[in-house]
Motif scaffolding. Structure first.
Motif, mmCIF file in Angstrom:
data_model
loop_
_atom_site.group_PDB
_atom_site.id
_atom_site.type_symbol
_atom_site.label_atom_id
_atom_site.label_comp_id
_atom_site.label_asym_id
_atom_site.label_seq_id
_atom_site.Cartn_x
_atom_site.Cartn_y
_atom_site.Cartn_z
ATOM 1 N N VAL A 106 0.809 -1.219 0.000
ATOM 2 C CA VAL A 106 0.000 0.000 0.000
ATOM 3 C C VAL A 106 0.841 1.268 0.000
ATOM 4 C CG1 VAL A 106 -1.850 -1.212 1.191
ATOM 5 C CG2 VAL A 106 -0.186 0.090 2.524
ATOM 6 N N TYR A 137 0.391 3.806 -2.930
ATOM 7 C CA TYR A 137 -0.936 4.324 -3.239
ATOM 8 C C TYR A 137 -1.150 5.741 -2.710
ATOM 9 C CZ TYR A 137 -2.719 -0.098 -5.054
ATOM 10 O OH TYR A 137 -2.946 -1.221 -5.819
ATOM 11 N N GLN A 144 -3.958 8.304 -3.850
ATOM 12 C CA GLN A 144 -5.029 7.562 -4.500
ATOM 13 C C GLN A 144 -5.967 6.993 -3.434
ATOM 14 O OE1 GLN A 144 -3.549 4.743 -7.558
ATOM 15 N NE2 GLN A 144 -1.517 5.546 -7.107
ATOM 16 N N LEU A 194 -7.387 3.917 -1.803
ATOM 17 C CA LEU A 194 -7.052 2.502 -1.651
ATOM 18 C C LEU A 194 -8.314 1.741 -1.267
ATOM 19 C CD1 LEU A 194 -4.849 0.276 -1.458
ATOM 20 C CD2 LEU A 194 -4.577 0.929 0.949
ATOM 21 N N ARG A 195 -8.730 0.813 -2.134
ATOM 22 C CA ARG A 195 -9.961 0.062 -1.908
ATOM 23 C C ARG A 195 -9.598 -1.314 -1.349
ATOM 24 N NH1 ARG A 195 -13.741 -0.991 -6.058
ATOM 25 N NH2 ARG A 195 -15.411 -0.408 -4.625
ATOM 26 N N ASP A 249 -8.262 -3.076 -4.676
ATOM 27 C CA ASP A 249 -6.805 -3.118 -4.699
ATOM 28 C C ASP A 249 -6.287 -4.293 -3.876
ATOM 29 O OD1 ASP A 249 -6.355 -0.612 -6.216
ATOM 30 O OD2 ASP A 249 -7.341 0.284 -4.472
ATOM 31 N N SER A 300 -9.569 -8.511 -7.569
ATOM 32 C CA SER A 300 -8.597 -7.796 -6.768
ATOM 33 C C SER A 300 -7.194 -8.033 -7.300
ATOM 34 C CB SER A 300 -8.680 -8.257 -5.307
ATOM 35 O OG SER A 300 -7.777 -7.565 -4.486
ATOM 36 N N ARG A 301 -6.352 -7.018 -7.181
ATOM 37 C CA ARG A 301 -4.969 -7.166 -7.617
ATOM 38 C C ARG A 301 -4.128 -7.926 -6.592
ATOM 39 N NH1 ARG A 301 -0.459 -2.462 -9.131
ATOM 40 N NH2 ARG A 301 1.237 -3.936 -9.551
ATOM 41 N N GLU A 329 0.082 -11.569 -5.436
ATOM 42 C CA GLU A 329 -0.379 -10.709 -6.519
ATOM 43 C C GLU A 329 -1.040 -11.542 -7.589
ATOM 44 O OE1 GLU A 329 1.110 -7.002 -9.354
ATOM 45 O OE2 GLU A 329 2.609 -8.345 -8.461
#
Length: 254
Positions: free
Chosen positions: A46, A49, A52, A54-55, A120, A145-146, A242
């Protein structure tokens, strides 16, 4: 074909309220420790991010305690970070408790599906051992999700087998899926995830478990941690993964 009345699925335990009867606090006191356990593998993901939104979504969130504590840690370390927190669970009792305590979380009382996201980061904290098809859950998360964060108890150990502890695990804790370090990592790879950081954690190293551990257990763990995680009980895999086709995850949701 209908299911016989005396055969319940794993999901029935949570949607019917049976799990809450056994665990009325939904393990909420453990939430701060669990959030601290996953922080070393979450922080590197994180940190990029900044600026941005962050979800983050937690699947099997229960009351949302771990997600709430994770949000607190993120705000402490990245005060300018915008957060969007979502929690999914099928247990209405847990969701009701969570909404009353953690208004910053967007709760969803339903199954997490392929149509959700994009996110994310997805958290699966002590969840996959409760599912009848953990492989399918990992595939669904990979489409939404990434990154994936897991805190996974390694219940597929010699102690569980030697004591024939499966019925107790199922009836009291709701545990029905059993992994060791190798079987879990193989499942993750097969469902579209590559490890970015994994920490094989002994029980005395968990923030939720203050016991010291016997000297012989600590010695064996220093000699061979992987092997010790099979012959000794209580080990966890704490890791970040990932999605192996990030472009597909993003384009499918655009």
């Amino acid at each position: 074909m209908t299911r016989p009345n005396n055969v319940n699925t794993a999901e029935d335990r949570y949607s019917s309220g049976a799990y809450m009867d056994t665990h009325p606090d939904w393990h909420l006191p453990d939430s701060p420790g669990k959030a601290l356990d996953i922080w070393p593998v979450l922080k590197p993901l994180v940190s990029d991010y900044s600026g941005q939104t962050l979800r983050i979504v937690e699947v099997g969130t229960g009351t949302g305690g771990v997600l709430h504590e994770t949000g607190k840690i993120l705000h402490q370390n990245f005060p300018d970070q915008n957060l969007e927190l979502h929690g999914f669970d099928i247990a209405s009792s847990a969701i009701e408790l969570g909404k009353a305590q953690f208004p910053e979380i967007q709760f969803h009382q339903r199954f997490f599906t392929l149509d959700d996201g994009p996110f994310d980061v997805t958290l699966l904290i002590d969840v996959l051992e409760h599912l009848e098809n953990p492989w399918e859950m990992l595939r669904i998360v990979a489409a939404a999700s990434r990154f994936l964060i897991v805190r996974q108890p390694l219940l597929g150990n010699f102690s569980t087998f030697r004591h024939d502890n499966y019925r107790t695990q199922r009836n009291h804790w709701g545990h029905i899926a059993y992994f060791n370090i190798y079987s879990f990592c193989d499942m993750a790879e097969s469902t579209g995830w590559r490890p970015t950081q994994t920490i094989l954690t002994a029980p005395w190293e968990l923030k939720t478990n203050p016991r010291r551990g016997r000297a012989i257990s600590r010695l064996l763990t220093r000699i061979n941690r992987n092997l010790s995680s099979f012959f000794l009980s209580g080990f966890y895999l704490i890791g970040s993964f990932e999605q192996t086709d990030v472009r597909k995850t993003i384009s499918d949701k655009s």
